[in-house]
Design a protein around this motif. Structure first.
Motif, short mmCIF file in Angstrom:
data_model
loop_
_atom_site.label_atom_id
_atom_site.label_comp_id
_atom_site.label_asym_id
_atom_site.label_seq_id
_atom_site.Cartn_x
_atom_site.Cartn_y
_atom_site.Cartn_z
N CYS A 1 -31.08 25.20 -69.73
CA CYS A 1 -29.86 24.17 -69.64
C CYS A 1 -28.48 24.35 -69.91
CB CYS A 1 -30.36 22.83 -70.57
SG CYS A 1 -31.91 22.02 -70.22
N SER A 2 -28.42 25.30 -70.70
CA SER A 2 -26.88 25.62 -71.25
C SER A 2 -26.15 26.44 -69.73
CB SER A 2 -26.99 26.59 -72.34
OG SER A 2 -25.64 27.04 -72.58
N VAL A 3 -27.04 27.32 -69.07
CA VAL A 3 -26.32 28.04 -68.17
C VAL A 3 -26.01 26.88 -66.90
CG1 VAL A 3 -27.21 30.22 -68.58
CG2 VAL A 3 -28.46 28.99 -67.13
N ALA A 4 -26.81 25.86 -67.01
CA ALA A 4 -26.80 24.87 -65.98
C ALA A 4 -25.41 24.28 -66.03
CB ALA A 4 -27.86 23.96 -65.95
N SER A 5 -24.72 24.35 -66.98
CA SER A 5 -23.50 23.76 -67.15
C SER A 5 -22.52 24.74 -67.07
CB SER A 5 -23.31 23.25 -68.50
OG SER A 5 -24.43 22.40 -68.78
N THR A 6 -22.49 25.92 -66.51
CA THR A 6 -21.45 26.93 -66.37
C THR A 6 -20.46 26.64 -65.12
OG1 THR A 6 -22.82 28.39 -65.77
CG2 THR A 6 -22.29 28.83 -67.95
N CYS A 7 -21.35 26.34 -63.88
CA CYS A 7 -20.83 26.41 -62.65
C CYS A 7 -21.97 25.54 -61.62
CB CYS A 7 -20.38 27.66 -62.03
SG CYS A 7 -21.71 28.98 -61.57
N LYS A 8 -21.40 25.32 -60.58
CA LYS A 8 -22.56 24.77 -59.63
C LYS A 8 -23.61 25.53 -59.21
CE LYS A 8 -19.38 21.23 -58.08
NZ LYS A 8 -18.02 20.89 -56.87
N THR A 9 -23.25 26.75 -58.76
CA THR A 9 -24.17 27.83 -58.29
C THR A 9 -25.39 27.77 -59.25
OG1 THR A 9 -22.68 29.08 -57.23
CG2 THR A 9 -24.59 30.25 -57.63
N PHE A 10 -25.00 28.02 -60.83
CA PHE A 10 -26.15 28.15 -61.63
C PHE A 10 -26.69 26.84 -61.82
CE2 PHE A 10 -25.10 32.21 -64.58
CZ PHE A 10 -24.51 32.74 -63.52
N ASN A 11 -26.07 25.87 -61.79
CA ASN A 11 -26.57 24.26 -61.78
C ASN A 11 -27.87 24.41 -61.11
OD1 ASN A 11 -26.92 21.36 -61.28
ND2 ASN A 11 -25.92 21.67 -63.46
N VAL B 1 -21.80 28.25 -73.21
CA VAL B 1 -21.44 27.89 -71.85
C VAL B 1 -20.23 28.94 -71.55
CG1 VAL B 1 -20.51 26.52 -70.04
CG2 VAL B 1 -22.33 25.62 -71.52
N ARG C 1 -19.98 32.07 -68.97
CA ARG C 1 -19.05 32.06 -67.95
C ARG C 1 -18.25 33.28 -67.98
NH1 ARG C 1 -16.67 25.98 -68.97
NH2 ARG C 1 -18.09 24.91 -67.38
N ILE D 1 -17.59 33.97 -64.10
CA ILE D 1 -17.57 32.65 -63.36
C ILE D 1 -16.50 31.66 -63.43
CG2 ILE D 1 -18.98 30.45 -63.25
CD1 ILE D 1 -21.33 32.08 -64.44
N ASP D 2 -16.15 31.21 -62.28
CA ASP D 2 -15.14 30.22 -62.53
C ASP D 2 -15.72 28.96 -62.50
OD1 ASP D 2 -12.82 31.76 -62.20
OD2 ASP D 2 -13.04 32.09 -59.93
N ASP E 1 -16.54 25.39 -61.59
CA ASP E 1 -16.00 24.62 -60.17
C ASP E 1 -16.58 23.19 -60.60
OD1 ASP E 1 -18.93 25.01 -60.11
OD2 ASP E 1 -18.68 25.98 -58.33
N PHE E 2 -16.81 22.68 -61.51
CA PHE E 2 -16.93 21.30 -62.09
C PHE E 2 -15.71 20.64 -62.29
CE2 PHE E 2 -21.25 23.29 -63.83
CZ PHE E 2 -21.98 22.46 -62.78
N LEU F 1 -22.49 16.82 -67.93
CA LEU F 1 -23.53 17.56 -68.20
C LEU F 1 -23.71 18.10 -69.49
CD1 LEU F 1 -22.90 20.03 -65.20
CD2 LEU F 1 -24.82 18.98 -65.62
N HIS G 1 -27.03 17.58 -71.84
CA HIS G 1 -27.61 18.82 -72.12
C HIS G 1 -27.06 18.98 -73.75
CE1 HIS G 1 -28.22 20.24 -67.99
NE2 HIS G 1 -29.28 19.34 -68.27
N ALA H 1 -28.85 21.12 -76.23
CA ALA H 1 -29.22 22.75 -75.76
C ALA H 1 -27.94 23.37 -76.30
CB ALA H 1 -29.16 22.71 -74.33
N PHE H 2 -27.17 22.79 -76.55
CA PHE H 2 -25.81 23.69 -77.15
C PHE H 2 -25.66 23.59 -78.80
CE2 PHE H 2 -24.09 21.43 -73.44
CZ PHE H 2 -24.25 22.48 -72.56
#
Lengths: 128, 184
Positions: A33-43, B149, B153, B158-159, B161-162, B170, B174, B177-178
């Protein structure tokens, strides 16, 4: 399926999509869940992984049904489920009970009726 | 003059046959020449190069080729670390010892920086070195498990992009989870 994977590779420069999937699938549920918030690809990758991971163990927190529902999408490969059920009641059965399950640990399930417990037994024929 | 110069060599050959054989093997071990994406030339022993499935199939298709093998997706820095790993691996092929192999693998990743690991993954993937890819995937998973997070990154470069609205949503979804992640 080919085009979203290509996009993944581009956006991360060098990390291949399949490799990313392998890495994320090695993480625990909270870290997914945490990595899902890093960017769209990971999400996108994390959401995809939740549809085929063989085990879902979440005992650090007692999830509400609203929190649990998106984390447990249809997943025909789910064999092992461990949950803290302190905040769940009988209505949760449709969210977490799967006929693919071989192993089910439910902690703090005081809110569940006896009827529900027998229903679980009926739905999960392979449960050991 | 010429006979006296030759004689010591002959004597050496007779008295130290084992050394001679070892030297000969080292000399005759076939080297494969590989060129990285940044035009660096690597001469790698054939046994090591055959650990790279991509290179191996190149020579299966053209067995007598003596050409330099171009590796257009492979930069020199991660490639030299990949060679280091494969040299260790082939020792275990001749002499399998799972415990020692695990120790050697964990030693290998332990001394690598996050950047090293992330750079080696596409190389291991491109060269199809399954053992190395498994080791790297697990090492990366271990390093990002239970991290913030922001940490993840920067780990992968990672950039985000949200949009800020998407990210806020998000994070709220979540939030659990943090809690209790390891400090960066």
């Amino acid at each position: 399926m080919a085009s979203p994977e290509e996009e993944e590779e581009e956006s991360l420069d060098q990390l291949p999509g399949t490799v990313l999937g392998t890495i994320i699938s090695k993480l625990d549920v909270a870290s997914i869940c945490s990595v899902a918030s890093t960017c769209k690809t990971f999400n996108a990758c994390a959401s995809h992984i939740l549809t085929f991971i063989p085990s879902f163990h979440l005992l650090d927190i007692a999830p509400s049904i609203d929190l649990l529902r998106p984390l447990l999408p249809p997943n025909p490969y789910l064999k092992s489920l461990k949950l803290d059920c302190a905040r769940l009641d009988d209505s949760a059965i449709n969210v977490f009970v799967r006929d693919s399950l071989h192993q089910l640990y439910l902690h703090n399930c005081a809110n569940f009726s006896g009827k529900l417990i027998s229903e679980i037994g009926g739905k999960c024929a392979d449960l050991r | 003059m010429s006979s006296s110069a030759e004689n010591p060599t002959l004597t050496a050959e007779i008295t130290k046959p084992s050394t001679e054989i070892a030297t000969e093997t080292a000399q005759s071990a076939k080297k494969i020449t590989l060129k990285t994406s940044d035009d660096q030339i690597f001469e790698v022993e054939e046994s090591v190069a055959m650990e790279f499935a991509t290179v191996k199939s190149f020579f299966e298709d053209a067995p007598s080729s003596t050409d330099t093998v171009p590796l257009p997706n492979v930069p020199a820095k991660p490639f030299s670390q990949v060679i280091e790993f494969c040299k260790e691996q082939i020792k275990f092929k001749a002499n399998p010892d799972e415990t020692e192999k695990k120790r050697s693998n964990s030693e290998f990743v332990k001394e690598k920086t996050n950047e090293d690991l992330v750079e080696m993954i596409p190389v291991a993937n491109y060269l199809e070195i399954k053992d190395l890819l498994d080791v790297l995937n697990q090492a990366v998973a271990d390093r990002i498990q239970n991290r913030s997070v922001e940490y993840v990154r920067s780990f992968f470069g990672i950039d985000n992009d949200f949009t800020s609205e998407e990210e806020a949503l998000l994070r709220e979804e979540h939030a659990w989870a943090f809690e209790d992640v390891d400090e960066d």
